[in-house]
Design an enzyme around this catalytic site. Structure first.
Site, PDB file in Angstrom:
ATOM      1  N   ASP A 308       0.862  -1.171   0.000  1.00  0.00           N
ATOM      2  CA  ASP A 308       0.000   0.000   0.000  1.00  0.00           C
ATOM      3  C   ASP A 308       0.915   1.243   0.000  1.00  0.00           C
ATOM      4  O   ASP A 308       2.135   1.146   0.158  1.00  0.00           O
ATOM      5  CB  ASP A 308      -0.967  -0.025   1.196  1.00  0.00           C
ATOM      6  CG  ASP A 308      -2.225   0.789   0.909  1.00  0.00           C
ATOM      7  OD1 ASP A 308      -2.126   1.778   0.155  1.00  0.00           O
ATOM      8  OD2 ASP A 308      -3.294   0.455   1.433  1.00  0.00           O
ATOM      9  N   GLU A 500     -11.065   6.204   3.804  1.00  0.00           N
ATOM     10  CA  GLU A 500     -10.064   5.597   4.687  1.00  0.00           C
ATOM     11  C   GLU A 500     -10.246   6.049   6.148  1.00  0.00           C
ATOM     12  O   GLU A 500     -11.361   6.308   6.591  1.00  0.00           O
ATOM     13  CB  GLU A 500      -8.657   5.893   4.161  1.00  0.00           C
ATOM     14  CG  GLU A 500      -8.459   5.324   2.753  1.00  0.00           C
ATOM     15  CD  GLU A 500      -7.016   5.389   2.262  1.00  0.00           C
ATOM     16  OE1 GLU A 500      -6.103   5.135   3.053  1.00  0.00           O
ATOM     17  OE2 GLU A 500      -6.827   5.668   1.070  1.00  0.00           O
TER      18      GLU A 500
HETATM   19  C1  BGC Z   1      -3.447   9.874  -1.748  1.00  0.00           C
HETATM   20  C2  BGC Z   1      -4.227   8.606  -1.579  1.00  0.00           C
HETATM   21  C3  BGC Z   1      -3.527   7.773  -0.612  1.00  0.00           C
HETATM   22  C4  BGC Z   1      -3.261   8.539   0.680  1.00  0.00           C
HETATM   23  C5  BGC Z   1      -2.476   7.730   1.620  1.00  0.00           C
HETATM   24  C6  BGC Z   1      -3.267  10.556  -0.428  1.00  0.00           C
HETATM   25  O1  BGC Z   1      -2.543  11.731  -0.572  1.00  0.00           O
HETATM   26  O2  BGC Z   1      -4.118  10.719  -2.615  1.00  0.00           O
HETATM   27  O3  BGC Z   1      -4.368   7.905  -2.762  1.00  0.00           O
HETATM   28  O4  BGC Z   1      -4.308   6.655  -0.375  1.00  0.00           O
HETATM   29  O5  BGC Z   1      -2.600   9.741   0.443  1.00  0.00           O
HETATM   30  O6  BGC Z   1      -2.126   8.449   2.766  1.00  0.00           O
HETATM   31  C1  BGC Z   2      -5.123   2.992   0.173  1.00  0.00           C
HETATM   32  C2  BGC Z   2      -5.249   2.003  -0.949  1.00  0.00           C
HETATM   33  C3  BGC Z   2      -5.032   2.691  -2.264  1.00  0.00           C
HETATM   34  C4  BGC Z   2      -3.720   3.428  -2.272  1.00  0.00           C
HETATM   35  C5  BGC Z   2      -3.445   4.150  -3.567  1.00  0.00           C
HETATM   36  C6  BGC Z   2      -3.893   3.849   0.057  1.00  0.00           C
HETATM   37  O1  BGC Z   2      -3.909   4.881   0.999  1.00  0.00           O
HETATM   38  O2  BGC Z   2      -5.117   2.312   1.408  1.00  0.00           O
HETATM   39  O3  BGC Z   2      -6.490   1.372  -0.894  1.00  0.00           O
HETATM   40  O4  BGC Z   2      -5.087   1.738  -3.289  1.00  0.00           O
HETATM   41  O5  BGC Z   2      -3.725   4.378  -1.227  1.00  0.00           O
HETATM   42  O6  BGC Z   2      -4.254   5.242  -3.727  1.00  0.00           O
END
Ligand code: BGC
Ligand code: BGC
Length: 606
Positions: A308, A500
Site C-alpha cells: 500500500d 479511509e
Molecule cells: C493519496 C491517496 C492515498 C493517501 C495515503 C493521499 O494523498 O491521494 O491515494 O491513499 O494519500 O495516505
Molecule cells: C489505500 C489504498 C489505495 C492506495 C493508492 C492507500 O492509501 O489504502 O487502498 O489503493 O492508497 O491510492
C-alpha cells in the site's frame, strides 16, 4: 484452484529476466506517484509502474488529459534499454472515479445490497473500458474487506459481512475487469491482504503515539502541525481503526477474511495489495508467514504483491531495515510513492550486502513480468479503446440499473410507491440534489467532495424527470416549506464524503440538524419517506418511529435517476441488507450484545 501457467509466457519471462541488470530488476519493483517521477527517470531506471493516488488528476481533469498523461508515461518506458512497458495504476473503485465525466457506480456496499454477480461483472467490465480509454491498465480494486466495526471509514468498500458473498461478488468483479484473458481488460488488485476489516477501535497506527500525545498535551501546536481540518476529524474519531491491529485468531482469519482471496485467485487475479493493518504481532507488510507461506505457497498465488501507499515506511524507523523486512517477507513491488531514489538505492544496497537474496529479486520480477505479459502490454502497450466510452450512455444506464437494484427498503407503511401525480411532492435535504454527496469518497478527490464535482444526475433531477408535468415538485435544501401541506414528502439525509481512516467515526448517529429537518418536514406531510445516503448503517432508532418509509440508498454514484425508478414504482425494491444494522452504538462492533436486538439483520428488506 490456481490457473496453470502458460509455457510461452513463462519462457518469455525467463528470456527477459536473463537480460536484466540488478538496476533494471529493481526498477520493475518500483511504483512511483505521477507527480513525483522526474522526467527521464522512467527510461533511466526502467520503472515498473506509475500511479495516481486518490485525486491524482491531470490539470484540467478530463478524459483526454488523462489519456495524454498516461500514454506519455508509457511511451517513455518504451524508450528504456529493454523497452519494458510500464503499467499505470489508479483506484477505480466505483468506476474510473478520479476522472471527471466518467461513470460513477454505487460503492461496493450498494453493489452488495443489489447482490447480483452478473451486474457486478458488467460494472467491472464497463469500468475497465473507461480506464483503458485513458490508458490505465491497473485497478486497485476490488476491496474484499469484511467490515466488523462500522465505525471504520472503509466500511463502504466492503460488499457484505458474509465471506461467501464477498467471494462471489469479488470473483465476478475480477472476471469483469480481466475480460476474458486479460489482454482486453485491466489488472485487478485484490485488497487489502488480509483482515483489514477486522482492525479494532483505538488500534490504528497511522497517527503515532507521540502525535497523539501532542494532540492531548498541546492542541495548539498539534493544530499547527496536522492542520485544522485533520484536527477536527481526529476529534470525531478519525484514524482510530484504519491501519490498525486485527486481533483475531488464525482460524477466524482463515474462515472470515481469506476466502475472497482464494476465489479471486481462481478467477485469475494476478495482483494483490497488502494491508496497512497488523496481525499476529507483525504489520502485514512484514508478515512473511501470510504473504509467502500461505498466499504464495499454500494458496498457489503466482501473481505479484504490491505494497500500500508508503506502507514500507511504517515497518521500521530505519528504512534499510524496513525494506529488507518487506521484500524478504514477500513484497514484489513497492508503491513508494514519493522518494523512489531512496528505495532503489536502499534495495540495491541490501542485495549487494546479501541481506536480500538475488533469488527473491528474481522471483519478484518474474511475477511482475508474468502479469505484464499476460496483459499483452508488450504487444500493445498503448490501448486503442476510444475515449467516447468514458461516461457513455450505456454505462450510465448500467449505473442507473445498479442504483435501483441497490436501494434497500427498510420500512414502508403505505408510503411507497409514491404516486407520480400526488399533488405537490416535497423533496428535502442537501443530499437530494448534490452529485458529490451521492458519490461519497474516492470521487474526483481522495476524500470526495460536495457539489457538482463531475457530471451526472442528482436524485432530485431524476425525480423531476420521472414526474414530468404530472405534478409539481417543491424542493428545499433545509426542509423549510413555509406551512405547505403535501400528501408525501421525501427527505434525503446522510453522511458527508470521506475515505479511509479520515472516515473513522466514534458516533454513527445522524447529524442533529438533519434529524431536526426530518422532524420539521414531518409537519408538512401525511406520509414521510426518508432515504439515507451513507457508506454504512447509521443509527436510526431515535427517529425511525416518526417516519413512514425508510430506504438505505448507500452511495449511489452519478446516476441518481435510479432512485426515481423505484420510488414511483416503475421498478420494485431489490436491495437486501448485507450488514447487521445496529440499533445503538453499544452494538458495535459486530457481535457486541447490549441486550437489545439489532435494528435490522442481514437479509432484511421489504
Ligand atoms: C493519496 C491517496 C492515498 C493517501 C495515503 C493521499 O494523498 O491521494 O491515494 O491513499 O494519500 O495516505
Ligand atoms: C489505500 C489504498 C489505495 C492506495 C493508492 C492507500 O492509501 O489504502 O487502498 O489503493 O492508497 O491510492
Amino acid at each position: 484452484m490456481t490457473k496453470p501457467l502458460d509455457e510461452k509466457i513463462e519462457a518469455g519471462v525467463e528470456q527477459l529476466l536473463q537480460q536484466m541488470t540488478l538496476g533494471e530488476k529493481i526498477g520493475q519493483m518500483t511504483q512511483v506517484e505521477k507527480n513525483s517521477i522526474k522526467p527521464g527517470d522512467i527510461a533511466k531506471y526502467g520503472i515498473g509502474s506509475i500511479l495516481s493516488g486518490g485525486g491524482g488528476n491531470p490539470e484540467p481533469n478530463n478524459p483526454e488529459n488523462w489519456r495524454n498523461m498516461v500514454n506519455g508515461f508509457i511511451e517513455e518506458s518504451l524508450t528504456s534499454r529493454l523497452g519494458i512497458p510500464l503499467i499505470y495504476g489508479s483506484d477505480c473503485v466505483h468506476g474510473h472515479n478520479n476522472c471527471v465525466d466518467a461513470t460513477i457506480f454505487p460503492h461496493n456496499v450498494g453493489l452488495g445490497a443489489a447482490g447480483e454477480t452478473d451486474l457486478v461483472e458488467r460494472i467491472a467490465a464497463a469500468t475497465a473500458q473507461e480506464m483503458m480509454a485513458t490508458g490505465v491498465r491497473w485497478n486497485f480494486a476490488p476491496a474484499v474487506s469484511l467490515p466488523i466495526d462500522l465505525r471504520w471509514g472503509r466500511s463502504y468498500e466492503g460488499f457484505s459481512q458474509d465471506p461467501a458473498m464477498i467471494s462471489e461478488m469479488a470473483a465476478a468483479y475480477v472476471r469483469g475487469l480481466i475480460g476474458g484473458d486479460m489482454t482486453t481488460g485491466v489488472l485487478p488488485s485484490v485488497k487489502h491482504f488480509v483482515g483489514d476489516g477486522a482492525a479494532s477501535w483505538g488500534s490504528s497506527t497511522r497517527i503515532t503515539a507521540e502525535q497523539w500525545e501532542l494532540i492531548e498535551s498541546d492542541p495548539t501546536l498539534a493544530n499547527a502541525k496536522v492542520g485544522e481540518f485533520m484536527m477536527d476529524l481526529l476529534k470525531i474519531g478519525a484514524w482510530q481503526i484504519d491501519q490498525g491491529v486485527s486481533e483475531i485468531d488464525e482460524a477466524t482469519l482463515r474462515e472470515m477474511h481469506l476466502p475472497p482471496y482464494a476465489a479471486t485467485i481462481a478467477e485469475g487475479a494476478m495482483n494483490i495489495m497488502v494491508s496497512y493493518s497488523s496481525w499476529g504481532g507483525f504489520k502485514m507488510h512484514a508478515q512473511k508467514y501470510l504473504l509467502t507461506d500461505v498466499l504464495k505457497g499454500e494458496m498457489g498465488f503466482n501473481g505479484f504483491l504490491v505494497t500500500d501507499w508508503e506502507a514500507i515506511d511504517q515497518i521500521d524507523d530505519d528504512f534499510y531495515t524496513a525494506v529488507v523486512a518487506c521484500i524478504n517477507a514477500g513484497i514484489d513491488m513497492n508503491m513508494v510513492p514519493f522518494n523512489y531514489m531512496r528505495y532503489i538505492e536502499t534495495l540495491t544496497e541490501a542485495v549487494n550486502k546479501g541481506d536480500v537474496p538475488m533469488s527473491r529479486i528474481d522471483d519478484a520480477v518474474r511475477r511482475i513480468l508474468r502479469a505484464k505479459m499476460m496483459m499483452g502490454v508488450f504487444d500493445q502497450p498503448i490501448c486503442d479503446t476510444p475515449l467516447s466510452v468514458v461516461g457513455c450512455e450505456p454505462h450510465r444506464e448500467l449505473a442507473r440499473e445498479a442504483v435501483r437494484k441497490s436501494l434497500t427498503c427498510l420500512k414502508n407503511e403505505n408510503a411507497m410507491p409514491i404516486a407520480k401525480d400526488s399533488a405537490g411532492l416535497l423533496v428535502a435535504g442537501r443530499h437530494a440534489h448534490d452529485i458529490g454527496l451521492q458519490c461519497g469518497g474516492w470521487t474526483i478527490e481522495w476524500m470526495g467532495g460536495a457539489g457538482a464535482i463531475t457530471s451526472g444526475t442528482t436524485i432530485l433531477d431524476g425525480i423531476k424527470e420521472a414526474v414530468g408535468d404530472t405534478a409539481e415538485i417543491v424542493y428545499s435544501e433545509d426542509g423549510e416549506f413555509a406551512g405547505a401541506k403535501a400528501k408525501t414528502a421525501f427527505v434525503v439525509v446522510g453522511e458527508e464524503p470521506y475515505a479511509e481512516g479520515m472516515g473513522d467515526r466514534s458516533d454513527l448517529h445522524l447529524a442533529a440538524d438533519q434529524v431536526e429537518m426530518i422532524r420539521k418536514v414531518r409537519q408538512n406531510c401525511e406520509k414521510l419517506v426518508v432515504m439515507v445516503l451513507s457508506g454504512r448503517p447509521i443509527i436510526v432508532s431515535d427517529w425511525i418511529d416518526e417516519v413512514d418509509g425508510l430506504i438505505a440508498g448507500w452511495l449511489p454514484g452519478t446516476e441518481g435517476d435510479g432512485v426515481a425508478d423505484v420510488l414511483f414504482g416503475d421498478h420494485p425494491f431489490k436491495g437486501q441488507l448485507r450488514y447487521t444494522w445496529p440499533r445503538s452504538m453499544g452494538q458495535i462492533p459486530l457481535g457486541t450484545d447490549d441486550g437489545d436486538p439489532p435494528q435490522f439483520l442481514p437479509g432484511d428488506a421489504l
